[in-house]
Design an enzyme around this catalytic site. Structure first.
Site, PDB file in Angstrom:
ATOM      1  N   LYS A 194      42.376 -21.073 -30.349  1.00  0.00           N
ATOM      2  CA  LYS A 194      42.369 -21.844 -29.108  1.00  0.00           C
ATOM      3  C   LYS A 194      43.219 -23.106 -29.267  1.00  0.00           C
ATOM      4  CE  LYS A 194      39.746 -25.103 -27.433  1.00  0.00           C
ATOM      5  NZ  LYS A 194      40.738 -25.953 -26.752  1.00  0.00           N
ATOM      6  N   GLU A 219      39.570 -30.273 -40.520  1.00  0.00           N
ATOM      7  CA  GLU A 219      40.550 -31.342 -40.758  1.00  0.00           C
ATOM      8  C   GLU A 219      40.295 -32.384 -39.688  1.00  0.00           C
ATOM      9  OE1 GLU A 219      42.425 -31.388 -43.260  1.00  0.00           O
ATOM     10  OE2 GLU A 219      42.555 -29.297 -43.896  1.00  0.00           O
ATOM     11  N   CYS A 276      46.727 -37.588 -37.664  1.00  0.00           N
ATOM     12  CA  CYS A 276      45.437 -37.905 -38.281  1.00  0.00           C
ATOM     13  C   CYS A 276      45.627 -38.649 -39.598  1.00  0.00           C
ATOM     14  CB  CYS A 276      44.609 -36.645 -38.493  1.00  0.00           C
ATOM     15  SG  CYS A 276      45.535 -35.304 -39.226  1.00  0.00           S
ATOM     16  N   THR A 324      36.724 -36.327 -35.667  1.00  0.00           N
ATOM     17  CA  THR A 324      35.534 -36.246 -36.505  1.00  0.00           C
ATOM     18  C   THR A 324      34.298 -35.946 -35.654  1.00  0.00           C
ATOM     19  OG1 THR A 324      36.442 -37.628 -38.248  1.00  0.00           O
ATOM     20  CG2 THR A 324      34.051 -37.590 -38.065  1.00  0.00           C
ATOM     21  N   GLU A 380      39.823 -44.904 -35.696  1.00  0.00           N
ATOM     22  CA  GLU A 380      41.082 -44.198 -35.496  1.00  0.00           C
ATOM     23  C   GLU A 380      41.552 -44.382 -34.054  1.00  0.00           C
ATOM     24  OE1 GLU A 380      40.971 -39.867 -35.704  1.00  0.00           O
ATOM     25  OE2 GLU A 380      42.846 -39.943 -36.832  1.00  0.00           O
ATOM     26  N   GLY A 394      34.225 -32.350 -35.037  1.00  0.00           N
ATOM     27  CA  GLY A 394      33.957 -31.703 -36.322  1.00  0.00           C
ATOM     28  C   GLY A 394      32.463 -31.697 -36.629  1.00  0.00           C
TER      29      GLY A 394
END
Lengths: 287, 482, 299
Positions: free
Chosen positions: B187, B261, B295, B241, B392, B244
């Site tokens: 995807k 990742e 990233c 994150t 980030e 994730g």
């Protein structure tokens, strides 16, 4: 003539190279099958775990930056010391239900396993490192590096061998560990701590707690300073809990189902790698 | 003598007449392009001018069912049974076809995502082809990758990729999965679906057995269906994150494997003895590559006090020579921000940085009126406790601090929940080894930054992820060792 | 001896420098921008002949070409200078009278620099007396590689004094210095000692001007300006024969030193065949047809 009274052993926790009682003051009454021997085992608390984590974290950098040769020698030394304490372990293992023969095997295999990983401590990085042929004028290399602090729930069905089989690859790889000993067979774990105590393992590198899985697994898996969590067992609820809590800080999750740890196929450098990170470094090649 | 006329670069737009784009893209399932079951489409736009490029079918639950079923069938019937050597040849084919159509892919990548054509042409597309080429060769050599062990594939892999390197991330995911014998449902990100659909055309052209690769588009919901599907054996994810962690929780107890990742907040460390001009260039590459949508971007700069003034002055001067504008112009250094949402997030952080007392410097470049744009930005007078230092941003925004000692800077560099990458600049070899060893991150660039290669593993420590991609370590995420 | 305390301080990373060059050289210069660059590059050429077999006739031809680049294309600029050996200075000076084109002479025992300092100074004085507007000296590479930086610096200072009003270009002969660290250090020494220009090469040693070397020297010039406020010129020489290369260098100057340096006052190309290739490109740009060398005179 009056009979001499035995000195009974007090089973304590092993945290930061010391043997404290649980801060909670609680205990678990452990009885052998015959019901004749009764021992008070510390019922470790989340605060004991927290203290152990502080010790493990502060010991982590020092341990990982020791030379691999030194770590190998210390692991070998643990094996040596265990060899010297056979009788103590024979007594405890049989008390926990093994036959003499089984107990002897378990001790032999535990020693051998320590020696096996002692041998890997200064080789796994060599075997699993590489220089990568990148298409650029750079020197590029990859090597495994300790993940940091590992929290582990030891196998329940074995008192010594399971514990050793989990601890050895973790510390051979330069990590520190906080491990919850077998709940049903806790005796040898604290005696093993005594072995560690006399074998040059720096304080805090290995921390051993006793207590209830059901009480501590939540804290082991949710602690934000744990880098990897090892779970040994087949309870699906536990497995799910550990994996769910691991998400809090993206811990590595390593699971070992119930297995016969005496089988040599359960010793492997790949077990060391489970608690390793992969670091890749680039540097230009020029003048 | 009259005043000299200033010499400047004329526009140098890459031509778009050679590319083939359809108005509408369907799902790629079982080797065919088919509409979504409920017939839904969503628009994909060019972020540099907000114009619609095409519409793309949005996969719902039923479509995911189909895609996974097709992948499962292909796994059981063909792909896992095929001789590894032949599997490798298919992957080589994909690599070659991608090389042949590299220019077209570059242009489409730039149109769909906003990145400068210079980067899609010189980095994204060639590296994507290289990933297929490198991994193709592994297919029949896996016995050499893991000493003492044999490998077996996992089965059906669900892969979810981000919008910052759409084609390259597809290659990072697909190439090792296919080489190791898995089948895939991929995807792409909802803002950048096009190069993946073009890749689907190549996969069809390469005659890959139907169902080995399935590509379904959509946003978070589509991803959820994929993650939670019972016949998926592994999830490979690149992205934030937060997502994730969501995936980890979702698959908890399911026995699914995963590699993640995730985010990063890399420290880029400049010592006094560094090659200063090259380090300045390194700072530029670290934070302004791909508009900072990286990233592993070097978003925290640490400069040793003795050279801080010089480095910052040179950095500001160098920033002025960055050309911001039309991503299709071959001279553009900084393209468009990928989406309105991302632009808002960057603006939010920059405001935060100012509110928290940071001193901002932005280049004087003029930004186009249409589209999503943000000028290269640096902050000084910030500290570890500032949110722009901790979090980030995923944009062209750099937070600069100074330091005095090696210990101090290592402590600060590691003072982050992330651990994806890091940079160190010094002329002293022993210091390089000391610092690269002590930084807790998966990729360390010493006297360089943002370099990638298919043979070089890439992955993060701590909240930056689980597992690696690339090299032998990348293969290990797609096999069971037996 | 010199009193400047010269030591190696900064370092240059070769791979990163090459990457920066590649990035600069990937700029796409098209249309008006290209035409403008071609004219600019022509005006920056030091049209050069430095052969043992050079004759009066050849120098005369070269001088004619310097101000009559191509008859089919009126309005072309003149080149910046003619660069010759010392005995040719009077001839060039006479031929170029009234054109505004400078005469540059190599000196100081070009190309090796292997001579006594007094011999070098005499040579410099004689070419300046003969009318040279610019002097291209070579540094003593042996002394430099030996670490005798004070000697190198002192020599340049003395030559500078001997130049009087003539501009001094200091040739580092970077092909013999080997590393970029050395190139930077030699650049710094030359600028500190009074160079008006720093120049890469004699053209007699391979490699001559390489892009990383030129970038390193441009960065040294930039840093020198930051430190002292002085603008030093730059002259890559040797191996630059195509219009494309010339334009790439213009990009490098623009993005490293800025627009001030896009002028013959601060930038020169030392080249013999570059002019013709630029002319071919100008003709191609204006006619749309690719050109043949047969239509451009070789000198």
């Amino acid at each position: 003539m009056s009979q001499r009274i035995d000195i009974q052993k007090t089973y304590k926790l092993f945290i930061g190279g010391k043997f404290p009682r649980t801060e909670s003051g609680r205990y678990i009454k452990w009885t052998d099958k015959k019901g004749t021997t009764v021992v008070n085992i510390c019922r470790g608390s989340r605060k004991d775990f927290r203290n152990a984590m502080v010790s493990a974290r502060s010991a982590s950098n020092g341990w990982s930056s020791r030379t691999a040769y030194n770590r190998a020698q210390i692991l070998y030394r643990v094996g040596e010391m265990l060899e010297g304490r056979r009788e103590q372990f024979m007594a405890e293992l049989t008390l926990q239900g093994l036959t003499n023969k089984q107990a002897e095997n378990e001790i032999n295999q535990s020693i051998d396993r320590l020696i096996y990983y002692a041998g890997w401590a200064d080789k796994f990085q060599q075997v699993f490192s590489r220089v990568n042929p990148v298409s650029l004028p750079y020197f590029n290399f990859t090597l495994p590096e300790a993940t940091g602090v590992v929290a582990a729930i030891a196998p329940d069905d074995t008192s010594l061998l399971g514990l050793v089989s989990i601890i050895a690859p973790v510390i051979a790889g330069g990590n520190s560990i906080v491990i919850l000993a077998s709940e049903s067979r806790p005796l040898s774990s604290i005696s093993f701590a005594e072995v560690l105590h006399t074998s040059d393992v720096p304080g805090g590198v290995i921390n051993i707690l006793t207590g209830y899985r059901s009480e501590l697994i939540e804290h082991f898996s949710s602690h934000m300073d744990v880098n990897a969590i090892i779970y040994c067992g087949n309870n699906p609820d536990d497995q799910k809990l550990v994996e769910t809590n691991a998400a809090l800080n993206v811990k590595h999750v390593i699971q070992f189902p119930l297995q016969d740890w005496s089988n040599d196929k359960h010793q492997s450098p790949y077990h060391i790698l489970k608690c390793q990170e992969t670091k890749t470094t680039w540097h230009p090649i020029g003048v | 003598m009259t005043k000299k006329q200033i010499w400047d670069y004329s526009p140098a737009p890459e031509s778009t007449d050679h590319i083939q784009l359809k108005d509408q893209y369907d799902l790629f399932i079982n080797g065919e392009f088919i509409p979504a079951v409920d017939g839904k489409y969503f628009d994909t736009i060019n972020p540099s001018n907000e114009k619609k490029i095409a519409e793309v079918a949005e996969a719902g639950k039923a479509d995911i069912e189909k895609a996974v079923a097709s992948a499962k069938k292909a796994y059981e019937k063909t792909w896992s049974k095929m001789h590894p050597k032949e599997r490798g040849k298919y992957i080589y084919r994909i690599a070659r076809l991608l090389q042949e159509r590299a220019r077209e892919f570059s242009v489409i990548e730039t149109m769909d995502g906003g990145k400068p054509i210079r980067e899609s042409r010189d980095v994204d597309v060639p590296l994507a082809a290289a990933h297929f080429f490198y991994h193709a060769g592994w297919a029949d050599k896996l016995e050499y990758a893991f000493p003492g062990r044999a490998t077996e594939p996992l089965g059906v892999v669900g892969q979810i990729i981000p919008w910052n390197f759409p084609l390259l991330m597809a290659a990072w995911k697909l190439a090792p999965a296919l080489a190791t014998g898995n089948t895939v449902v991929l995807k792409p990100a909802e803002t950048t679906p096009l190069t993946a659909m073009k890749l689907a055309e190549i996969i069809q052209e390469a005659d890959l057995p139907p169902g080995v690769v399935n590509i379904v588009n959509g946003a978070g919901e589509t991803g959820k269906f994929l993650v939670n599907h019972g016949d998926i054996n592994k999830i490979a994810f690149t992205g934030s994150t937060d997502v994730g962690k969501y995936i980890m929780k979702s698959v908890a107890g399911s026995g699914k494997k995963y590699t993640l990742e995730l985010g990063g907040k890399a420290a880029n460390i400049i010592f006094e003895d560094a090659p200063i001009d090259q380090a300045v260039e390194g700072i530029i590459n670290a934070i302004f590559f791909n508009q900072g949508h990286v990233c592993c971007a070097g978003s925290r700069l640490y400069v040793q006090e003795g050279v801080a003034d010089e480095v910052i002055a040179k950095l500001q001067k160098r920033m002025e020579s960055l050309i911001v504008g039309d991503p299709l112009d071959k001279n553009t250094d900084i393209g468009a921000i990928n989406s309105k949402m991302q632009l808002d997030k960057i603006k939010m952080y920059v405001k935060l940085g100012k509110d928290e007392g940071g001193k901002i410097h932005q280049t004087a470049c003029s930004l186009p009126k249409k589209g999503y744009w943000f000028a290269p930005t640096i902050f000084t007078d910030v500290s570890q406790s500032n949110r722009i230092v901790q979090e980030e941003i995923f944009g062209p925004v750099l937070a600069i601090q100074t330091f005095r000692t090696v210990d101090e800077v290592i402590t600060k560099a590691n003072n982050s929940p992330y651990g994806l990458s890091g940079g160190v600049w010094t002329d002293k070899g022993s210091k390089i080894f000391k610092v690269t060893q002590d930084i807790r991150a998966g990729v360390i660039w010493a006297n360089t930054f943002n370099k990638f290669d298919p043979s070089s593993p890439f992955g993060g420590y701590k909240e930056s992820g689980v597992g690696s991609e690339g090299g032998i370590e990348g293969l290990s995420g797609y096999v069971n060792l037996v | 001896m010199g009193t400047i305390n010269i030591q190696k301080t900064k370092s240059i990373d070769q791979v990163n420098t090459q990457e920066r060059v590649s990035r600069l050289f990937s700029r796409s210069i098209k249309k008006e921008s290209k035409m403008q660059a071609l004219y600019l590059a022509l005006s920056m050429i030091d049209l050069t002949t430095l052969e043992g077999k050079d004759s009066e006739g050849k120098v005369k031809q070269l001088c004619y070409k310097a101000s009559h680049l191509h008859y089919k294309h009126p309005g072309l600029p003149y080149v910046a200078a003619i660069c010759v050996y010392p005995p040719m200075v009077p001839i060039a000076k006479k031929e170029l009278a009234g054109t505004g084109i400078n005469v540059a002479s190599v000196a100081t025992a070009f190309p090796s620099g292997m001579a006594d300092i007094n011999a070098k100074l005499d040579e410099v004085k004689s070419v300046v007396d003969a009318g040279a507007d610019e002097v291209d000296m070579v540094i003593s590479r042996g002394r430099f590689l030996n670490g005798d930086y004070d000697y190198v610096s002192d020599e340049i200072s003395q030559v500078k004094d001997a130049c009087g009003k003539a501009h001094l270009k200091v040739i580092l002969e970077t092909g013999e210095l080997v590393t970029l660290d050395n190139v930077q250090l030699a650049s710094d020494i030359a600028m500190e000692a009074g160079a008006d220009f720093i120049k890469t090469s004699t053209g007699k040693v391979s490699p001559a001007a390489t892009p990383p070397v030129v970038l390193t020297m441009l960065e040294a010039i930039r840093d020198f300006q930051i430190k002292t406020g002085k603008k030093i010129g730059m002259k890559p020489a040797g191996g630059i024969s195509t219009a494309k290369q010339a334009i790439q260098y213009l990009v490098m100057i623009k993005e490293t030193l800025g627009d001030d340096w896009l002028s013959p006052n601060l930038f020169r190309f030392g080249a013999s065949s570059l002019a013709n290739d630029i002319l071919m490109q100008i003709m191609k740009q204006s006619t749309g047809q690719y050109q043949s060398k047969d239509y451009f005179s070789i000198d």
